[in-house]
Design a protein around this motif. Structure first.
Motif, PDB file in Angstrom:
ATOM      1  N   ALA A   1      28.256  30.723  66.405  1.00  0.00           N
ATOM      2  CA  ALA A   1      27.781  29.469  65.593  1.00  0.00           C
ATOM      3  C   ALA A   1      28.791  28.400  65.661  1.00  0.00           C
ATOM      4  O   ALA A   1      29.927  28.473  66.020  1.00  0.00           O
ATOM      5  CB  ALA A   1      27.688  29.968  64.048  1.00  0.00           C
ATOM      6  N   PHE A   2      28.256  26.945  65.612  1.00  0.00           N
ATOM      7  CA  PHE A   2      29.180  25.888  65.822  1.00  0.00           C
ATOM      8  C   PHE A   2      28.729  25.084  64.442  1.00  0.00           C
ATOM      9  O   PHE A   2      27.755  25.023  63.945  1.00  0.00           O
ATOM     10  CB  PHE A   2      28.833  25.097  67.038  1.00  0.00           C
ATOM     11  CG  PHE A   2      29.220  25.669  68.451  1.00  0.00           C
ATOM     12  CD1 PHE A   2      28.475  26.920  68.736  1.00  0.00           C
ATOM     13  CD2 PHE A   2      30.294  25.554  68.742  1.00  0.00           C
ATOM     14  CE1 PHE A   2      28.885  27.539  70.162  1.00  0.00           C
ATOM     15  CE2 PHE A   2      30.708  26.238  70.081  1.00  0.00           C
ATOM     16  CZ  PHE A   2      29.964  26.986  70.677  1.00  0.00           C
ATOM     17  N   GLN A   3      29.611  24.289  64.050  1.00  0.00           N
ATOM     18  CA  GLN A   3      29.528  23.521  63.038  1.00  0.00           C
ATOM     19  C   GLN A   3      30.308  22.127  62.990  1.00  0.00           C
ATOM     20  O   GLN A   3      31.333  22.124  63.632  1.00  0.00           O
ATOM     21  CB  GLN A   3      29.757  24.121  61.598  1.00  0.00           C
ATOM     22  CG  GLN A   3      31.106  24.424  61.174  1.00  0.00           C
ATOM     23  CD  GLN A   3      31.066  25.039  59.860  1.00  0.00           C
ATOM     24  OE1 GLN A   3      30.352  25.156  59.212  1.00  0.00           O
ATOM     25  NE2 GLN A   3      32.444  25.569  59.511  1.00  0.00           N
ATOM     26  N   VAL A   4      30.244  21.056  62.077  1.00  0.00           N
ATOM     27  CA  VAL A   4      30.728  19.908  61.980  1.00  0.00           C
ATOM     28  C   VAL A   4      30.345  19.538  60.572  1.00  0.00           C
ATOM     29  O   VAL A   4      29.137  19.638  60.124  1.00  0.00           O
ATOM     30  CB  VAL A   4      30.323  18.904  63.056  1.00  0.00           C
ATOM     31  CG1 VAL A   4      28.997  18.451  63.067  1.00  0.00           C
ATOM     32  CG2 VAL A   4      31.400  17.880  63.245  1.00  0.00           C
ATOM     33  N   VAL A   5      31.088  18.562  59.947  1.00  0.00           N
ATOM     34  CA  VAL A   5      30.879  18.003  58.888  1.00  0.00           C
ATOM     35  C   VAL A   5      31.093  16.526  59.166  1.00  0.00           C
ATOM     36  O   VAL A   5      31.654  15.898  59.643  1.00  0.00           O
ATOM     37  CB  VAL A   5      31.667  18.206  57.832  1.00  0.00           C
ATOM     38  CG1 VAL A   5      31.659  17.334  56.313  1.00  0.00           C
ATOM     39  CG2 VAL A   5      31.764  19.748  57.279  1.00  0.00           C
ATOM     40  N   TRP A   6      29.776  15.717  58.735  1.00  0.00           N
ATOM     41  CA  TRP A   6      29.859  14.261  58.961  1.00  0.00           C
ATOM     42  C   TRP A   6      29.479  13.689  57.643  1.00  0.00           C
ATOM     43  O   TRP A   6      28.675  14.086  57.161  1.00  0.00           O
ATOM     44  CB  TRP A   6      28.568  14.062  60.091  1.00  0.00           C
ATOM     45  CG  TRP A   6      28.850  12.472  60.577  1.00  0.00           C
ATOM     46  CD1 TRP A   6      27.964  11.545  60.645  1.00  0.00           C
ATOM     47  CD2 TRP A   6      29.867  12.306  61.607  1.00  0.00           C
ATOM     48  NE1 TRP A   6      28.378  10.418  61.235  1.00  0.00           N
ATOM     49  CE2 TRP A   6      29.427  11.150  62.104  1.00  0.00           C
ATOM     50  CE3 TRP A   6      30.881  13.028  62.211  1.00  0.00           C
ATOM     51  CZ2 TRP A   6      30.145  10.127  62.928  1.00  0.00           C
ATOM     52  CZ3 TRP A   6      31.710  12.190  63.148  1.00  0.00           C
ATOM     53  CH2 TRP A   6      31.524  10.953  63.462  1.00  0.00           C
ATOM     54  N   ASN A   7      30.098  12.443  57.525  1.00  0.00           N
ATOM     55  CA  ASN A   7      29.531  11.462  56.426  1.00  0.00           C
ATOM     56  C   ASN A   7      28.174  10.814  56.566  1.00  0.00           C
ATOM     57  O   ASN A   7      28.258  10.227  57.521  1.00  0.00           O
ATOM     58  CB  ASN A   7      30.802  10.474  56.305  1.00  0.00           C
ATOM     59  CG  ASN A   7      32.011  11.201  55.405  1.00  0.00           C
ATOM     60  OD1 ASN A   7      31.727  12.565  54.870  1.00  0.00           O
ATOM     61  ND2 ASN A   7      32.973  10.694  55.816  1.00  0.00           N
ATOM     62  N   LEU A   8      27.399  11.006  55.675  1.00  0.00           N
ATOM     63  CA  LEU A   8      25.980  10.268  55.679  1.00  0.00           C
ATOM     64  C   LEU A   8      25.796   9.463  54.510  1.00  0.00           C
ATOM     65  O   LEU A   8      26.106  10.036  53.337  1.00  0.00           O
ATOM     66  CB  LEU A   8      24.906  11.394  56.062  1.00  0.00           C
ATOM     67  CG  LEU A   8      24.869  12.474  57.007  1.00  0.00           C
ATOM     68  CD1 LEU A   8      23.658  13.257  57.029  1.00  0.00           C
ATOM     69  CD2 LEU A   8      25.142  11.557  58.300  1.00  0.00           C
ATOM     70  N   THR A   9      25.073   8.500  54.693  1.00  0.00           N
ATOM     71  CA  THR A   9      24.390   7.677  53.517  1.00  0.00           C
ATOM     72  C   THR A   9      23.389   8.229  53.031  1.00  0.00           C
ATOM     73  O   THR A   9      22.755   9.098  53.433  1.00  0.00           O
ATOM     74  CB  THR A   9      24.311   6.209  53.957  1.00  0.00           C
ATOM     75  OG1 THR A   9      23.209   6.176  55.092  1.00  0.00           O
ATOM     76  CG2 THR A   9      25.402   5.401  54.396  1.00  0.00           C
ATOM     77  N   PRO A  10      23.044   8.209  51.703  1.00  0.00           N
ATOM     78  CA  PRO A  10      21.970   8.557  51.107  1.00  0.00           C
ATOM     79  C   PRO A  10      20.612   8.149  51.804  1.00  0.00           C
ATOM     80  O   PRO A  10      20.578   7.029  52.371  1.00  0.00           O
ATOM     81  CB  PRO A  10      21.797   8.292  49.697  1.00  0.00           C
ATOM     82  CG  PRO A  10      23.237   7.741  49.375  1.00  0.00           C
ATOM     83  CD  PRO A  10      23.906   7.339  50.774  1.00  0.00           C
TER      84      PRO A  10
END
Length: 485
Positions: free
Chosen positions: A58-67
């Motif tokens: 498994a791979f993952q990343v956290v990214w900032n998204l606008t609503p």
């Protein structure tokens, strides 16, 4: 690895900006190199995803998204893929996954992060963004009860419980050349090893990464009697003999390091072992057992550490956490760890940080003089990039790299590249070495992460921007749990 980019600029300037929601994306179906792309990057940027700890497929990343509404897909080993178990549509870019975020920044979609998966070291739990009731501040009585129960547990359990069913412990002969000894530490991936003196039939001390730091600083001292050539044959015993005077010169206050071996027996209580580690400011203590009356030729059973003891605490109270009221409260509520001013309850120490272009000499001086085991490496916005630890210094023993460098000319960036795995698909600052948490994380979660082998501290960061807010170490946790803070 966390994406930041436009997602954090407004936070560092303090100016009003768009609402940004840290969102976790997971690709659970394997691969060697996995990237994320989406409408939020205009499909122009491929965001590297990190392997999840404990779940290699498994791979993952956290990214900032606008609503709002977003589309995304994954680039797996050069092939575009989508997750069939998440919502998807057919769009201009083929079949893509979709996600819709509300405008409330305290919510993160949980569908991207199945609880059965592990996570990357650079990930922090985003559960804090979900709605939850805020517990009232802990009372002095509850704190005292919790500390008393932990003290009773540690006092009634012994170091024997720390012994693994199987494993190996590395010990070094005091007549071994220092250069060869540190090469062994690096190759074996251990930061410390007990020292054996055959003539005395005793373990007489330990060799640690701090020794190598002091040796490198001594080599860089123009008035030193120790040369690079002499280091080839200079024995551990010879180094230890002159270390006490050298330490007095280096720290400037005449403070002595323990001149003898700090050890424990298998039937010493866990509390005794923990206090011994804290009082002597060492990372580990050998657990020794001997049947002879004079204590000669002891058997080396284990190297006890605070993480092993903490693991016992977590295991014991896992199903009775209500008996320890402190476990559910956020770490920022306690006087624990070292914090940026005005963020948390500081222990009174200054938080040391360095930029990637700082010299190795500056880093080593800070490690010795500030008596810390690691230093966060940050960018111009104080966002976490990496961590430089004492144990990283042993990488310079490989191929005699120490003989070809000048401490004041080598940067931290270059130093960490020397120890980097050349086969790693991720470049420097991949984030695989960093262990992080949030100030809102409950104490039990921090304890569980610190109980993992090899983890000695967590860097406290701001969600999204990864701006460093503090650092909390195993020693900090135990001083708090034992009421020594």
């Amino acid at each position: 690895m966390f994406g930041s980019g436009h997602g954090t600029a407004y936070q560092s300037s303090g100016l009003p900006g768009p609402i940004l929601i840290p969102t976790r994306f997971v690709w659970p179906y394997g691969g060697r190199r996995v990237f994320l792309s989406g409408s939020f990057t205009r499909w122009l940027e491929n965001i590297p995803m990190s392997p999840m700890e404990g779940c290699p497929t498994a791979f993952q990343v956290v990214w900032n998204l606008t609503p709002g509404y977003h589309q995304y897909k994954f680039l797996v080993d050069g092939e575009w893929r989508h997750n069939e178990h998440e919502p998807f549509v057919t769009g201009n870019c083929g079949i893509v996954n979709t996600v819709f975020l509300t405008g409330e920044p305290d919510i993160v979609p949980t569908s991207f992060s199945p609880e059965t998966s592990g996570r990357s070291n650079m990930d922090v739990d985003n559960e804090v963004f979900m709605r939850m009731e805020v517990a009232p501040r802990i009372s002095a009585a509850e704190l005292e009860v919790s500390q008393q129960r932990i003290s009773v547990f540690l006092s009634t359990h012994t170091a024997y419980e720390l012994l693994p069913e199987s494993g190996k412990v590395i010990a070094l002969d005091v007549n071994l050349p220092v250069k060869e000894a540190f090469h062994i530490l690096h190759e074996q991936g251990v930061p410390v090893a007990p020292l054996w003196d055959f003539e005395k039939g005793q373990f007489v001390g330990v060799l640690s990464a701090l020794d190598f730091i002091l040796i490198l600083r001594e080599l860089g001292n123009h008035g030193s009697n120790l040369t690079g050539e002499e280091l080839e044959t200079h024995t551990i015993a010879a180094w230890k003999e002159g270390k006490l005077n050298l330490n007095r010169q280096l720290d400037g206050n005449g403070r002595c390091y323990p001149p003898h071996l700090i050890s424990a027996g298998p039937y010493d209580s866990l509390k005794e072992v923990a206090v011994r580690i804290l009082q002597n400011k060492v990372a580990t203590v050998p657990i020794l057992h001997t049947s002879s009356e004079d204590g000669s030729f002891p058997q080396l059973l284990h190297l006890a550490s605070l993480s092993g003891i903490l693991k016992c605490i977590c295991r014991h109270f896992r199903h009775s956490s209500t008996s320890l009221p402190i476990l559910q409260h956020p770490i920022s509520e306690f006087r624990i760890g070292t914090w940026v001013p005005n963020i948390g309850e500081s222990n009174g120490r200054l938080l040391a940080m360095l930029r990637p272009n700082s010299s190795l000499a500056d880093a080593l001086s800070l490690l010795v003089q500030a008596e810390v085991s690691s230093i966060p490496i940050v960018d111009d916005n104080d966002s976490l990039l990496d961590v430089y630890s004492r144990s990283d210094i042993t990488a310079l023993a490989r191929d005699k790299a120490y003989a070809q460098i000048r401490l004041d000319q080598l940067t931290i960036h270059q130093t960490l590249q020397l120890g980097q795995n050349a086969n790693s698909p991720y470049g420097f600052f991949s984030g695989q070495r960093c262990q992080m948490c949030l100030r809102s994380d409950p104490l039990h979660k921090v304890m569980e992460r610190l109980a993992n082998p090899g983890v000695r501290r967590l860097v406290i960061v701001e969600a999204g921007s990864k701006r460093v807010e503090g650092i909390i170490s195993l020693s900090d946790v135990f001083r708090f749990l034992l009421g020594l803070a």
